[in-house]
Design a protein around this motif. Structure first.
Motif, mmCIF file in Angstrom:
data_model
loop_
_atom_site.group_PDB
_atom_site.id
_atom_site.type_symbol
_atom_site.label_atom_id
_atom_site.label_comp_id
_atom_site.label_asym_id
_atom_site.label_seq_id
_atom_site.Cartn_x
_atom_site.Cartn_y
_atom_site.Cartn_z
ATOM 1 N N HIS A 254 -51.998 -11.603 -67.554
ATOM 2 C CA HIS A 254 -50.941 -12.004 -68.156
ATOM 3 C C HIS A 254 -50.813 -11.128 -69.650
ATOM 4 O O HIS A 254 -50.168 -11.343 -70.426
ATOM 5 N N TYR B 210 -52.134 -27.614 -59.315
ATOM 6 C CA TYR B 210 -53.071 -27.528 -58.348
ATOM 7 C C TYR B 210 -53.475 -27.900 -56.437
ATOM 8 O O TYR B 210 -53.854 -27.486 -56.076
ATOM 9 N N TYR C 34 -54.433 -17.995 -61.753
ATOM 10 C CA TYR C 34 -52.827 -18.772 -62.386
ATOM 11 C C TYR C 34 -52.190 -17.816 -62.536
ATOM 12 O O TYR C 34 -50.528 -18.025 -63.039
ATOM 13 N N GLY D 227 -55.000 -14.145 -65.870
ATOM 14 C CA GLY D 227 -55.826 -15.171 -66.465
ATOM 15 C C GLY D 227 -56.868 -15.106 -67.430
ATOM 16 O O GLY D 227 -57.448 -14.916 -68.297
ATOM 17 N N THR E 72 -48.099 -18.899 -58.112
ATOM 18 C CA THR E 72 -48.676 -19.868 -58.687
ATOM 19 C C THR E 72 -48.123 -20.790 -59.185
ATOM 20 O O THR E 72 -47.745 -20.871 -60.564
ATOM 21 N N LYS F 221 -46.904 -21.461 -63.786
ATOM 22 C CA LYS F 221 -47.936 -22.615 -64.251
ATOM 23 C C LYS F 221 -48.442 -21.627 -65.513
ATOM 24 O O LYS F 221 -48.893 -20.083 -65.137
ATOM 25 N N GLU F 222 -48.633 -22.549 -66.499
ATOM 26 C CA GLU F 222 -49.476 -21.480 -67.588
ATOM 27 C C GLU F 222 -50.719 -22.030 -67.640
ATOM 28 O O GLU F 222 -51.089 -22.483 -67.191
ATOM 29 N N PHE F 223 -51.587 -20.796 -68.484
ATOM 30 C CA PHE F 223 -52.817 -20.700 -68.240
ATOM 31 C C PHE F 223 -53.329 -22.387 -68.676
ATOM 32 O O PHE F 223 -53.339 -22.440 -69.944
ATOM 33 N N LYS F 224 -54.672 -22.869 -68.293
ATOM 34 C CA LYS F 224 -55.118 -23.447 -68.632
ATOM 35 C C LYS F 224 -56.757 -23.351 -68.452
ATOM 36 O O LYS F 224 -56.781 -22.730 -66.999
ATOM 37 N N LYS G 228 -58.591 -26.261 -64.259
ATOM 38 C CA LYS G 228 -57.742 -26.413 -63.232
ATOM 39 C C LYS G 228 -57.264 -27.980 -62.559
ATOM 40 O O LYS G 228 -56.330 -28.274 -62.269
ATOM 41 N N LYS H 258 -60.942 -14.272 -71.796
ATOM 42 C CA LYS H 258 -59.274 -14.854 -71.561
ATOM 43 C C LYS H 258 -58.784 -13.124 -71.681
ATOM 44 O O LYS H 258 -57.988 -13.238 -72.626
#
Length: 308
Positions: free
Chosen positions: A190, A70, A16, A165, A28, A58-61, A64, A186
């Motif tokens: 970050h 990605y 992440y 992340g 990333t 890129k925000e945490f998801k 992916k 999580k």
């Protein structure tokens, strides 16, 4: 990168915070454009669009596969590995991974995502690449980082993979992973970054560049005002202390086991935590997981007779 029957095995750690291969690491981030942008450093051109790699964050998801980012980052990672050996056309087998407890649920979907195009013709950093993706295998994060030195894991050990992340925890006893004791949450680095920014705003009413905060977290210091530095260090120490509290919740006991820390978060533990260096081992190789993916796929191909 490894080779098996004229196929390039390329391990990719889709982090992440950073994308890692066996030999490369880059942020990333990806920004897409319909027209050629002014600045062209790290530009990838594919399917009629322009992508700047390493731009933005890129925000945490948790999943992916929700957008094409990605996949584009995967193409960039493959190109960077191939460019090392000056190769621009190749059959590629991707070795990738997911957080420990997400592998069983997301494995097939992520594999399908990576295999969505059999071939890809694109340009990266001004060089043309023609690749055929012949396969993809998905492995558990964390464990992959130690597969090349599993012989060191005699007795009872806790493995902690601290990424940007997520944090992955598992027990490895007498060189064997314990699937009943694997955890993912999580609580990556970050989270520490967000807390640092919040405290800097609350105490000093300022929001310095993320690059400056990252430098303190990585090296333990930076050329900034001493009051700002103290706030960052105090916050990082609290984050590191919480890491150990959470590990104890999962059964960590330094008197009974060794703790192995992998991933980018290892520098925070090294710089800001209180620990017994004889009982806590920190792997500083940020590419260790990608190297482990390659090794695990290589062993699998040998085991099944090389049928890609």
């Amino acid at each position: 990168m490894k080779e098996f029957n004229n196929t390039k095995i390329i391990g990719i750690d889709h982090g992440y915070g950073n994308m890692k291969t066996a030999n490369c690491c880059f942020p990333t981030g990806v920004a897409a454009y319909d027209k050629e942008p002014v600045f062209k450093d790290n530009m990838l051109v594919w399917n009629g669009r322009y992508y700047l790699i390493g731009i933005e964050h890129k925000e945490f998801k948790a999943e992916k596969m929700l957008d094409e980012d990605y996949y584009v980052l995967t193409l960039a990672a493959i190109a960077r590995e191939l460019n090392i050996v000056k190769l621009y056309s190749a059959d590629v087998f991707i070795a990738a991974g997911l957080p420990l407890t997400w592998v069983s649920e997301q494995k097939e979907e992520f594999k399908k995502y990576l295999l969505q195009h059999e071939t890809a013709d694109y340009t990266f950093r001004g060089k043309e690449y023609h690749i055929r993706i012949v396969g993809a295998d998905i492995y558990p994060q964390g464990f992959a980082a130690i597969v090349n030195n599993l012989s060191d894991f005699s007795g009872v050990n806790m493995l902690c993979d601290i990424g940007n992340g997520t944090m992955n925890v598992m027990f490895v006893n007498d060189k064997k992973p314990n699937p009943a004791k694997c955890y993912t949450e999580k609580f990556g680095t970050h989270k520490c970054m967000l807390e640092v920014r919040e405290n800097l705003m609350r105490v000093h009413h300022t929001e310095p560049p993320e690059e400056m905060i990252t430098r303190v977290l990585r090296f333990g210091t930076a050329d900034i005002d001493s009051a700002y530095l103290k706030t960052i260090i105090d916050t990082a120490r609290e984050y590191a202390a919480v890491i150990f509290r959470r590990l104890r919740d999962y059964g960590y006991d330094p008197k009974l086991m060794k703790l192995y820390i992998v991933g980018g978060g290892g520098c925070l533990i090294r710089n800001f935590a209180d620990y017994d260096e004889s009982r806590v081992i920190i792997n500083d190789d940020i590419c260790a997981t990608a190297k482990g993916y390659e090794r695990m796929l290589e062993m699998k191909l040998f085991r099944i007779g090389g049928k890609v």
